[in-house]
Each structure stands twice: as C-alpha cells, then as structure tokens.
Design a protein around this motif. Structure first.
Motif, PDB file in Angstrom:
ATOM      1  N   LEU A   4       0.835  -1.194   0.000  1.00  0.00           N
ATOM      2  CA  LEU A   4       0.000   0.000   0.000  1.00  0.00           C
ATOM      3  C   LEU A   4       0.877   1.255   0.000  1.00  0.00           C
ATOM      4  O   LEU A   4       0.644   2.190  -0.778  1.00  0.00           O
ATOM      5  CB  LEU A   4      -0.914  -0.001   1.230  1.00  0.00           C
ATOM      6  CG  LEU A   4      -1.822   1.221   1.413  1.00  0.00           C
ATOM      7  CD1 LEU A   4      -2.755   1.391   0.219  1.00  0.00           C
ATOM      8  CD2 LEU A   4      -2.627   1.074   2.709  1.00  0.00           C
ATOM      9  N   ARG A   5       1.887   1.265   0.836  1.00  0.00           N
ATOM     10  CA  ARG A   5       2.787   2.404   0.914  1.00  0.00           C
ATOM     11  C   ARG A   5       3.495   2.634  -0.436  1.00  0.00           C
ATOM     12  O   ARG A   5       3.614   3.770  -0.903  1.00  0.00           O
ATOM     13  CB  ARG A   5       3.813   2.180   2.028  1.00  0.00           C
ATOM     14  CG  ARG A   5       4.601   3.430   2.405  1.00  0.00           C
ATOM     15  CD  ARG A   5       5.562   3.139   3.553  1.00  0.00           C
ATOM     16  NE  ARG A   5       4.887   2.779   4.770  1.00  0.00           N
ATOM     17  CZ  ARG A   5       4.368   3.652   5.638  1.00  0.00           C
ATOM     18  NH1 ARG A   5       4.444   4.961   5.379  1.00  0.00           N
ATOM     19  NH2 ARG A   5       3.781   3.247   6.740  1.00  0.00           N
ATOM     20  N   SER A   6       3.934   1.555  -1.060  1.00  0.00           N
ATOM     21  CA  SER A   6       4.613   1.662  -2.352  1.00  0.00           C
ATOM     22  C   SER A   6       3.673   2.204  -3.425  1.00  0.00           C
ATOM     23  O   SER A   6       4.071   3.010  -4.286  1.00  0.00           O
ATOM     24  CB  SER A   6       5.152   0.295  -2.778  1.00  0.00           C
ATOM     25  OG  SER A   6       6.138  -0.160  -1.875  1.00  0.00           O
ATOM     26  N   SER A   7       2.404   1.783  -3.356  1.00  0.00           N
ATOM     27  CA  SER A   7       1.424   2.260  -4.343  1.00  0.00           C
ATOM     28  C   SER A   7       1.183   3.757  -4.203  1.00  0.00           C
ATOM     29  O   SER A   7       1.087   4.479  -5.207  1.00  0.00           O
ATOM     30  CB  SER A   7       0.102   1.505  -4.164  1.00  0.00           C
ATOM     31  OG  SER A   7       0.261   0.121  -4.444  1.00  0.00           O
ATOM     32  N   ARG A  13       4.575  10.150  -7.219  1.00  0.00           N
ATOM     33  CA  ARG A  13       5.610  10.448  -8.224  1.00  0.00           C
ATOM     34  C   ARG A  13       4.993  10.773  -9.578  1.00  0.00           C
ATOM     35  O   ARG A  13       5.586  11.497 -10.386  1.00  0.00           O
ATOM     36  CB  ARG A  13       6.574   9.263  -8.363  1.00  0.00           C
ATOM     37  CG  ARG A  13       7.533   9.108  -7.181  1.00  0.00           C
ATOM     38  CD  ARG A  13       8.650   8.136  -7.526  1.00  0.00           C
ATOM     39  NE  ARG A  13       8.157   6.788  -7.780  1.00  0.00           N
ATOM     40  CZ  ARG A  13       8.024   5.835  -6.862  1.00  0.00           C
ATOM     41  NH1 ARG A  13       8.350   6.109  -5.590  1.00  0.00           N
ATOM     42  NH2 ARG A  13       7.586   4.639  -7.178  1.00  0.00           N
ATOM     43  N   SER A  14       3.799  10.258  -9.820  1.00  0.00           N
ATOM     44  CA  SER A  14       3.143  10.471 -11.116  1.00  0.00           C
ATOM     45  C   SER A  14       2.371  11.786 -11.192  1.00  0.00           C
ATOM     46  O   SER A  14       1.904  12.159 -12.270  1.00  0.00           O
ATOM     47  CB  SER A  14       2.171   9.316 -11.405  1.00  0.00           C
ATOM     48  OG  SER A  14       1.007   9.414 -10.591  1.00  0.00           O
ATOM     49  N   ARG A  15       2.238  12.467 -10.054  1.00  0.00           N
ATOM     50  CA  ARG A  15       1.460  13.705 -10.012  1.00  0.00           C
ATOM     51  C   ARG A  15       2.363  14.925  -9.986  1.00  0.00           C
ATOM     52  O   ARG A  15       3.447  14.901  -9.402  1.00  0.00           O
ATOM     53  CB  ARG A  15       0.563  13.741  -8.769  1.00  0.00           C
ATOM     54  CG  ARG A  15      -0.346  12.542  -8.595  1.00  0.00           C
ATOM     55  CD  ARG A  15      -1.402  12.434  -9.668  1.00  0.00           C
ATOM     56  NE  ARG A  15      -2.286  13.582  -9.705  1.00  0.00           N
ATOM     57  CZ  ARG A  15      -3.380  13.653 -10.452  1.00  0.00           C
ATOM     58  NH1 ARG A  15      -3.699  12.617 -11.235  1.00  0.00           N
ATOM     59  NH2 ARG A  15      -4.132  14.721 -10.445  1.00  0.00           N
ATOM     60  N   ALA A  16       1.917  15.986 -10.607  1.00  0.00           N
ATOM     61  CA  ALA A  16       2.675  17.241 -10.614  1.00  0.00           C
ATOM     62  C   ALA A  16       2.105  18.176  -9.546  1.00  0.00           C
ATOM     63  O   ALA A  16       0.970  18.659  -9.682  1.00  0.00           O
ATOM     64  CB  ALA A  16       2.596  17.900 -11.982  1.00  0.00           C
ATOM     65  N   LEU A  67       1.028  10.931   2.152  1.00  0.00           N
ATOM     66  CA  LEU A  67       0.541  12.181   1.575  1.00  0.00           C
ATOM     67  C   LEU A  67       1.116  13.388   2.315  1.00  0.00           C
ATOM     68  O   LEU A  67       1.529  14.377   1.701  1.00  0.00           O
ATOM     69  CB  LEU A  67      -0.989  12.216   1.619  1.00  0.00           C
ATOM     70  CG  LEU A  67      -1.716  11.166   0.760  1.00  0.00           C
ATOM     71  CD1 LEU A  67      -3.210  11.179   1.066  1.00  0.00           C
ATOM     72  CD2 LEU A  67      -1.480  11.426  -0.723  1.00  0.00           C
ATOM     73  N   LEU A  68       1.164  13.301   3.628  1.00  0.00           N
ATOM     74  CA  LEU A  68       1.703  14.403   4.424  1.00  0.00           C
ATOM     75  C   LEU A  68       3.206  14.550   4.230  1.00  0.00           C
ATOM     76  O   LEU A  68       3.723  15.666   4.138  1.00  0.00           O
ATOM     77  CB  LEU A  68       1.389  14.165   5.904  1.00  0.00           C
ATOM     78  CG  LEU A  68      -0.090  14.254   6.288  1.00  0.00           C
ATOM     79  CD1 LEU A  68      -0.316  13.655   7.673  1.00  0.00           C
ATOM     80  CD2 LEU A  68      -0.584  15.690   6.246  1.00  0.00           C
ATOM     81  N   ALA A  69       3.903  13.431   4.178  1.00  0.00           N
ATOM     82  CA  ALA A  69       5.356  13.479   3.980  1.00  0.00           C
ATOM     83  C   ALA A  69       5.706  14.143   2.654  1.00  0.00           C
ATOM     84  O   ALA A  69       6.720  14.840   2.539  1.00  0.00           O
ATOM     85  CB  ALA A  69       5.947  12.066   4.037  1.00  0.00           C
ATOM     86  N   ALA A  70       4.850  13.948   1.659  1.00  0.00           N
ATOM     87  CA  ALA A  70       5.086  14.534   0.338  1.00  0.00           C
ATOM     88  C   ALA A  70       4.603  15.979   0.249  1.00  0.00           C
ATOM     89  O   ALA A  70       4.881  16.666  -0.735  1.00  0.00           O
ATOM     90  CB  ALA A  70       4.383  13.703  -0.733  1.00  0.00           C
ATOM     91  N   GLY A  71       3.878  16.451   1.277  1.00  0.00           N
ATOM     92  CA  GLY A  71       3.316  17.799   1.213  1.00  0.00           C
ATOM     93  C   GLY A  71       2.261  17.934   0.138  1.00  0.00           C
ATOM     94  O   GLY A  71       2.142  18.971  -0.524  1.00  0.00           O
TER      95      GLY A  71
END
Length: 356
Positions: A4-7, A13-16, A67-71
């Motif tokens: 799940l985490r990898s997904s 990574r696919s989103r801008a 999601l939070l780690a990625a901001g």
C-alpha cells in the motif's frame, strides 16, 4: 502495508504538485482529491456498503502519512474524511449515511467544522450558538470562527445549544446539526492570514432552518459526540507532520553540506518517531472502537510543539527557502487549531487526576 505504501508513493511520483508545508490544511485541490478517491484512498474506513473502501484505520494512517510526507494538496477532503465520516457512522441515521458517505468517498463532498466561537475559542462548553425549536426542525443563530474551508465546502457540522446553559452543567443541552452552507441565513466572511491567504472563515448563522433529519445523533448528547469526534481531529499524523517537508529539505541540505550539522536535528527526528508511535496507537484504539481522547490530546500538544520547533530550528540555521517562509507565516496557528495547548493540557491533567 508495504504494498500500500509503495502504491501511494508511485502515485505521488506520477502527479505534478509542489510540496508544501501545512498542505493538509491549506492545499485545496479538488482534482487531486478525486484522483485519490479513484484509487480508494478517500473514505478508506467507510464500509463498502456506503461507497468506501472498508479498510482499517492503520491502513488509512499509512496513506495519510505518505501524503503528508510529500506535502500533497489534500485539504479539500481532509475534514470530511478524517472526522465527519466516522461521526456519521457512529451517530448518523441510515438516510444521513446514504446522503453523505458515498459522496465523501468519491471526493465530491467537503465539510467544515462549526465548533469554535468568537467568545469561547477552544472552550466548547462555552458555545453560544442557539438552536430554537420550530415546525419540522430548528432555527440556528450564532457565529462560528476558524471554519477552515467553509467558503468552498458544501456543509458544516455545527455544535449548538438547544437549551439555556446551566452554570453547574455547561456540557448539557448541546446538539450537532448538519447545515448546508448555501442555506438562507448563512453568511461566510473570510479571515485573511498575514500571508494574504484565505483558509479560515467566520460563518454567521441567522435563523438558519435545519430540518429534523439533519440533526446528528441525539439532541442533548452533543458534548459526548463532539468530544469523541475530537479524538479523530487531534490524533492524526497531520498534528506532527505539517512541517515535515521543511524538515526533509533541511536534512537534504545538511547532508550536502549546505547547512551546518546541529544536535537538535537528531532530537527533532527522535521526537517525530516517538509521536508516530503514539499516533499509530491511537489509530489502533479507534480501529478497536475504543475512545482515545486523552491520547489524542497528547499527540496534538506534543506534535504541534514539535512542528513549531522545527520551524525555529530551520530559521536559526539561516536556511531561507519558500517552505520556511510559509512555515513562519503559519507557525502561530499550529498550537491553536484543534484546541489550544492550554485547554488540552487541562484535558490531560484532569484525566491523569481521575486515574490516580
């Protein structure tokens, strides 16, 4: 959990998008929310019969952590997903569940919270918004402040007083109402931050009609319901990860030698790890159907203190960056939203006293 985490990481990574500090609070992006919902990552703990994914609180914790780690910009659905959906499942009628839960899970229904008031703040027992009985429902009159996202949301969950307060029992005579923010008598005024942003609002209610079928739970049981709901609001990883993108940037710059090494960096990372453990414990309690109000208050008090310390630490290094600028502008609000630190310390102290 690893799959799940990898997904989630692959999706990110696919989103801008530009990683941001406090993105769960201020990063409103409805298209991003719907993309998450399309993968079953909004309304994860909503049962499948109501359009959700029927997954556990710990699985939801894993997704929100990434999601939070990625901001990532997740503010649009955050309140509805975090606390409105569990409250509907716990206290809502079947009609209310069918009306709101599938739309929340699709990322198409957004909520604000109507708790704080100008004269009461974090003292929810001091609520003055009144609900007066009328044919077929209630007339609500009062003012709510710090209503994050109300200018964009569809509905607001309002705590109101159905009976005059008793000085000896201020927690009695309260109820929760689901209010359509487009209803006649609702006025939404922006509260603009010193950075020129609008996340907060003041919501004025003047004899706003709310039908009986939009009362959440039992009239008079509002205090018990709202304090249970605060366990969801105060315990999540957003209470200690708002500034994680800034910390991540600082770590990277330290590794490159662009910033000096300092022992406080290790201390902050250790505190982050401890809070993650505590917050996951609350998620496990919620999954088991147990109340975790005091543990949630601990997460909130310790977490928002850490967030502010990360901002101060980074500023002390002279590490100018857009993330730091945003963090400095929002720092003052960290210990206020979701209950001031002073109020929460009182909650914790009273519980510890009762346990002795």
């Amino acid at each position: 959990m690893d799959d799940l985490r990898s997904s989630v990481r692959a999706f990110l990574r696919s989103r801008a998008f530009a990683p941001a500090v406090d993105a769960w609070h201020a990063g409103w992006d409805e298209e991003f929310t719907r993309a998450l919902a399309g993968r079953g990552w909004v309304g994860m703990t909503i049962p499948k019969e109501y359009g959700g994914a029927g997954r556990t609180f710990l699985e939801r914790f894993t997704v929100t952590e990434e999601l939070l780690a990625a901001g990532a910009p997740v503010a649009a659905h955050w309140i509805a997903d975090r606390q409105i959906a569990p409250s509907l499942l716990a206290h809502g009628t079947e009609e209310q569940k069918q009306a709101y839960l599938p739309a929340i899970a699709r990322g198409e229904c957004y909520f604000a919270i109507g708790m704080s008031e100008p004269e009461s703040g974090s003292d929810l027992a001091g609520v003055r918004t009144r609900a007066q009985r009328t044919d077929g429902g209630w007339l609500l009159t009062g003012t709510k402040v710090w209503t994050t996202g109300a200018h964009r949301a569809h509905a607001i969950l309002v705590l109101a007083r159905t009976a005059p307060p008793d000085s000896a029992a201020r927690h009695d005579g309260l109820a929760q109402f689901i209010v359509d923010l487009r209803s006649p008598g609702v006025t939404i005024s922006p509260i603009v931050t010193m950075g020129g942003e609008q996340h907060f609002n003041e919501v004025a209610l003047v004899e706003v009609f709310v039908a009986d079928d939009r009362v959440l739970g039992r009239v008079g049981d509002g205090w018990r319901q709202v304090t249970s709901e605060l366990g969801y609001e105060r315990s999540g990883p957003e209470r200690f990860m708002s500034t994680l993108p800034l910390l991540t940037e600082t770590v990277a710059r330290t590794r490159r030698g662009a910033l000096p090494r300092h022992p406080d960096l290790g201390r902050h990372i250790a505190r982050l790890a401890a809070l993650r453990h505590l917050s996951r414990g609350v998620a496990a309690s919620l999954q088991a159907g147990e109340r975790a109000d005091v543990e949630a208050a601990l997460v909130k008090v310790l977490g928002t203190s850490l967030e502010g310390d990360i901002v101060d630490y980074t500023e002390s290094l002279g590490a100018a960056s857009p993330l730091l600028t945003t963090a400095l502008l929002r720092r003052a609000g960290f210990t206020l939203r979701g209950g001031t630190s002073e109020i929460l310390r009182g909650v914790i102290a009273r519980d510890l006293g009762l346990r002795r």
